[in-house]
Design an enzyme around this catalytic site. Structure first.
Site, PDB file in Angstrom:
ATOM      1  N   HIS A   1     -17.652 -59.058  74.430  1.00  0.00           N
ATOM      2  CA  HIS A   1     -16.292 -59.739  74.845  1.00  0.00           C
ATOM      3  C   HIS A   1     -15.684 -58.305  75.444  1.00  0.00           C
ATOM      4  CE1 HIS A   1     -17.128 -61.747  70.772  1.00  0.00           C
ATOM      5  NE2 HIS A   1     -16.989 -63.301  71.461  1.00  0.00           N
TER       6      HIS A   1
ATOM      7  N   GLN B   1     -14.484 -77.371  67.903  1.00  0.00           N
ATOM      8  CA  GLN B   1     -15.200 -77.486  68.285  1.00  0.00           C
ATOM      9  C   GLN B   1     -16.327 -77.427  67.846  1.00  0.00           C
ATOM     10  OE1 GLN B   1     -13.796 -74.053  70.537  1.00  0.00           O
ATOM     11  NE2 GLN B   1     -15.648 -73.021  70.338  1.00  0.00           N
TER      12      GLN B   1
ATOM     13  N   GLY C   1     -18.713 -65.223  80.020  1.00  0.00           N
ATOM     14  CA  GLY C   1     -19.286 -65.164  79.275  1.00  0.00           C
ATOM     15  C   GLY C   1     -20.468 -65.506  80.112  1.00  0.00           C
TER      16      GLY C   1
ATOM     17  N   LYS D   1     -23.292 -65.551  78.946  1.00  0.00           N
ATOM     18  CA  LYS D   1     -24.516 -66.403  77.746  1.00  0.00           C
ATOM     19  C   LYS D   1     -23.976 -67.559  77.480  1.00  0.00           C
ATOM     20  CE  LYS D   1     -23.960 -65.874  73.576  1.00  0.00           C
ATOM     21  NZ  LYS D   1     -24.570 -67.142  73.056  1.00  0.00           N
TER      22      LYS D   1
ATOM     23  N   GLN E   1     -21.107 -73.717  79.103  1.00  0.00           N
ATOM     24  CA  GLN E   1     -19.394 -74.095  78.567  1.00  0.00           C
ATOM     25  C   GLN E   1     -18.923 -73.618  80.054  1.00  0.00           C
ATOM     26  OE1 GLN E   1     -16.956 -72.342  75.138  1.00  0.00           O
ATOM     27  NE2 GLN E   1     -17.190 -70.469  76.249  1.00  0.00           N
TER      28      GLN E   1
ATOM     29  N   MET F   1     -26.062 -60.668  72.825  1.00  0.00           N
ATOM     30  CA  MET F   1     -25.064 -60.028  72.084  1.00  0.00           C
ATOM     31  C   MET F   1     -24.278 -61.484  71.921  1.00  0.00           C
ATOM     32  SD  MET F   1     -23.419 -56.613  72.979  1.00  0.00           S
ATOM     33  CE  MET F   1     -24.848 -55.508  72.979  1.00  0.00           C
ATOM     34  N   SER F   2     -23.806 -61.225  70.888  1.00  0.00           N
ATOM     35  CA  SER F   2     -23.371 -62.850  69.530  1.00  0.00           C
ATOM     36  C   SER F   2     -22.121 -62.669  68.545  1.00  0.00           C
ATOM     37  CB  SER F   2     -23.988 -64.528  69.736  1.00  0.00           C
ATOM     38  OG  SER F   2     -24.066 -65.023  69.400  1.00  0.00           O
TER      39      SER F   2
END
Ligand code: PAF
Length: 279
Positions: free
Chosen positions: A34, A58, A144, A146, A150, A181-182
């Protein structure tokens, strides 16, 4: 940094800030990934706004919503350090004073990958992102890589609803092990964390194999690699042609592809992808 939690206060306050305005929409539990978006936003915009909102509509799984990490104090400290100008932090009642009835159907994207495995997910993402765009009215918005599908869906939203917003997609940040990273990584047990980098390894192995254009064989090998690790349960490995955003089953020269994976690692569902240029 100003923290604002209502739409009306935000609309009053934003008049005092200069354009270009950049928005970094998040659900909090902030990590280096982020912060990379905030840093990029800081480079290009006069005003940087980060939103933190764990968007209930969501989530297609109530446990996932309940367990989603919420770390407001740590997040706001990090954002102050990154010179964020405004942190928009609305409550669920502020964003949804009544039950959201609207449906956004992304067509093709609803039927593949995340759209297929998480029914209703993109509807929720589409509604909240459109609301944030309307409230904040940014010139640029940062997402992002990742969450590759989306990003595709948000580009579709911006194009089809004519939002005058420049969408920037920023490369995935990885831990030393290769694990993307999440915020969800915080929920991995020690054992699950140890095996989670296999997801990235299988993406790399698939990218290598695809260069030889052996599509089915390469996919089967990556799936086999995943299945060797007991704690990993693959949901899908798919290849998306980047220009059309469509899932493909062959690799052509001169095109860019996203290799995407989703799997449960222990009881945490993770996604990852890499983009390859088949020059
Ligand atoms: O990627 C996320 O964190 C969320 O899906 C987003 C874009 C902030 C919408 O809730």
């Amino acid at each position: 940094m100003k923290v604002i939690d209502t739409i009306s206060q935000f609309r009053k306050e934003i008049k005092n800030y200069e354009h270009p305005i950049a928005l970094v929409p998040t659900m909090g539990a902030l990590h280096e990934g982020h912060l990379a978006l905030v840093k990029e936003a800081r480079k290009t915009a006069k005003t940087v706004i980060v939103s933190i909102f764990v968007n209930p509509i969501q989530f297609n799984n109530a446990v996932d919503l309940e367990k989603y990490p919420r770390t407001f104090h740590a997040d706001s400290k990090l954002l102050t350090k990154e010179h964020c100008d405004i942190l928009f932090y609305p409550s669920v009642d502020e964003m949804y004073p009544s039950k959201s009835e609207l449906k956004i159907d992304f067509g093709y994207q609803n039927k593949h990958m995340e759209g297929k495995f998480r029914p209703g997910h993109f509807n929720g993402v589409g509604i909240v992102v459109a609301k944030l765009f309307n409230i904040i009215q940014p010139d640029l918005a940062f997402f992002g890589q990742k969450d590759l599908q989306q990003c595709i869906v948000i580009q579709q939203l911006v194009k089809e609803l004519s939002f005058p917003i420049d969408i920037k997609i920023i490369e995935t940040k990885r831990e030393q092990s290769g694990l993307a990273m999440s915020s969800r990584n915080a929920r991995l047990s020690e054992d699950a964390r140890a095996v989670a980098p296999v997801l990235y390894m299988s993406l790399l192995s698939m990218a290598e194999g695809l260069k030889n254009n052996n599509f089915e064989e390469t996919k089967a090998k990556s799936q086999e690699l995943l299945s060797l690790t007991k704690q990993i349960k693959e949901e899908y490995i798919e290849v998306v042609e980047m220009e059309s955003g469509k899932v493909v089953s062959k690799f052509e020269k001169g095109k860019k592809y996203g290799i995407c994976i989703a799997a449960f690692v222990g009881n945490v569902r993770l996604i990852d992808n890499i983009i390859v240029d088949n020059e």
